[in-house]
Write a protein that holds these residues in place. Structure first.
Motif, PDB file in Angstrom:
ATOM      1  N   LYS A  11      43.230  34.219  43.378  1.00 43.84           N
ATOM      2  CA  LYS A  11      42.629  34.526  42.072  1.00 43.84           C
ATOM      3  C   LYS A  11      42.110  35.968  42.039  1.00 43.84           C
ATOM      4  N   ARG A  12      42.331  36.621  40.894  1.00 44.95           N
ATOM      5  CA  ARG A  12      41.782  37.967  40.664  1.00 44.95           C
ATOM      6  C   ARG A  12      40.394  37.787  40.077  1.00 44.95           C
ATOM      7  N   ASP A  15      35.078  42.252  41.752  1.00 51.53           N
ATOM      8  CA  ASP A  15      34.862  42.580  43.157  1.00 51.53           C
ATOM      9  C   ASP A  15      33.507  42.056  43.643  1.00 51.53           C
ATOM     10  N   PHE A  36      38.137  44.874  39.801  1.00 53.25           N
ATOM     11  CA  PHE A  36      38.584  43.525  40.163  1.00 53.25           C
ATOM     12  C   PHE A  36      39.280  43.559  41.518  1.00 53.25           C
ATOM     13  N   SER A  37      39.187  42.471  42.261  1.00 55.51           N
ATOM     14  CA  SER A  37      39.829  42.381  43.584  1.00 55.51           C
ATOM     15  C   SER A  37      40.313  40.957  43.812  1.00 55.51           C
ATOM     16  N   MET A  38      40.886  40.773  44.997  1.00 50.80           N
ATOM     17  CA  MET A  38      41.300  39.430  45.420  1.00 50.80           C
ATOM     18  C   MET A  38      40.043  38.624  45.756  1.00 50.80           C
ATOM     19  N   SER A  65      49.425  33.749  41.555  1.00 49.15           N
ATOM     20  CA  SER A  65      48.190  33.983  40.818  1.00 49.15           C
ATOM     21  C   SER A  65      48.380  33.604  39.360  1.00 49.15           C
ATOM     22  N   LYS A  70      47.515  42.105  34.913  1.00 51.34           N
ATOM     23  CA  LYS A  70      46.972  42.938  35.996  1.00 51.34           C
ATOM     24  C   LYS A  70      46.823  42.187  37.314  1.00 51.34           C
ATOM     25  N   ALA A  71      46.867  40.857  37.258  1.00 51.33           N
ATOM     26  CA  ALA A  71      46.751  40.074  38.502  1.00 51.33           C
ATOM     27  C   ALA A  71      47.914  40.377  39.441  1.00 51.33           C
ATOM     28  N   ASP A  73      48.558  43.139  40.578  1.00 56.30           N
ATOM     29  CA  ASP A  73      48.071  44.113  41.576  1.00 56.30           C
ATOM     30  C   ASP A  73      47.631  43.394  42.858  1.00 56.30           C
ATOM     31  N   ILE A  74      46.924  42.275  42.695  1.00 50.72           N
ATOM     32  CA  ILE A  74      46.463  41.573  43.914  1.00 50.72           C
ATOM     33  C   ILE A  74      47.633  40.859  44.594  1.00 50.72           C
TER      34      ILE A  74
END
Ligand code: AMP
Length: 252
Positions: A11-12, A15, A36-38, A65, A70-71, A73-74
């Protein structure tokens, strides 16, 4: 003997190092301009899958995800760390509750023919701690939650769980759901060359409708509040004064 075909849901989230601000309407977190991060527990789930792969117990690791565009990216980070392929289920700006996430994950498990799902025990944004358990229910698979150790022997998996004041060790046959606790491992970082290489790894993009899952919410958030502000402390000059203050406050 079948090797593991691991599905790692990621899930994103905002952070973990950021102090969340509540939005003006008081119905959620203000996400404008926020990093945002993992989700950290998902990072731990991915790391465990990678370690099992390095121990030659794994056929494939598929990261998935469910979130905004944008998710991806993770997911690219997951691919850079060593996942073989990934799926983004793009829900745009929709909030997806754990039951809908679990329904989507069930479809991905079937599509990828996964025989183990390793996921975080909770996402640090909503702290639901529900998705793994719901997915186990929907698939009718055994589940071992809050894992602090995972040992794979053929198609049997031994999971040690953190419980109050000790540990609890379970054994189950594949297929299985495992949710990860904080002390299971320390996740690696993705190296820059691997981040570049990961751009070429396969990432499938789907919509919930492609999987025939209705993601309509069932819950309404009425209110989100900050915790009460802490009172300022006072300095005391002696133990006697401390005891007196505690007595005055009715604490002893
Ligand atoms: P939760 O039940 O929401 O606390 O989340 C527990 C775990 O379920 C997370 O650590 C993820 O592994 C997985 N999960 C929850 N929501 C999502 C999502 N939107 N996309 C991918 N995985 C998710």
């Amino acid at each position: 003997m079948s090797k593991l075909r691991v599905l790692v849901p990621i899930k994103r989230v905002i952070d973990f190092a950021i102090k969340p601000r509540i939005n003006k309407a008081g119905t959620g977190i203000d996400t404008k301009g926020v990093k945002f991060s993992m989700n950290p527990f998902c990072d731990i789930a991915l790391e465990e899958s990678l370690r099992l792969k390095e121990a030659d117990k794994v056929d494939s690791i598929h990261a998935v995800s469910i979130g905004p565009t944008k998710a991806q990216d993770i997911l690219r980070i997951a691919l850079a760390k060593g996942a073989d392929n990934a799926t983004l289920v793009d829900v745009g700006d929709e909030t997806v509750e754990p039951l809908a996430v679990a329904k989507i994950l069930k479809k991905i498990v079937e599509k990828e023919d996964s025989n183990i799902v390793i996921l975080g025990k909770q996402a640090i944004d909503d702290d639901a701690n529900q998705t793994g358990q719901m997915l186990a229910g929907l698939l009718n698979w055994p589940q071992a939650t809050n894992a602090s150790k995972v040992v794979v022997n053929g198609d049997e998996v031994e999971v040690t769980r953190e419980v109050d004041g000790g540990s609890d060790t379970l054994k189950a046959k594949l297929p299985l759901i495992v949710t990860t606790d904080l002390r299971l491992n320390e996740p690696r970082y993705a190296s820059l060359p691997n981040v570049m290489k990961a751009k070429k790894k396969p990432l499938t993009k789907l919509k919930p409708a492609d999987l025939d899952v209705d993601i309509a919410g069932r819950l309404e958030t009425l209110k989100v509040e900050e915790p009460p502000k802490r009172q300022a402390g006072i300095m005391v000059s002696s133990v006697d004064e401390l005891v007196q203050k505690l007595k005055d406050a009715g604490a002893v």
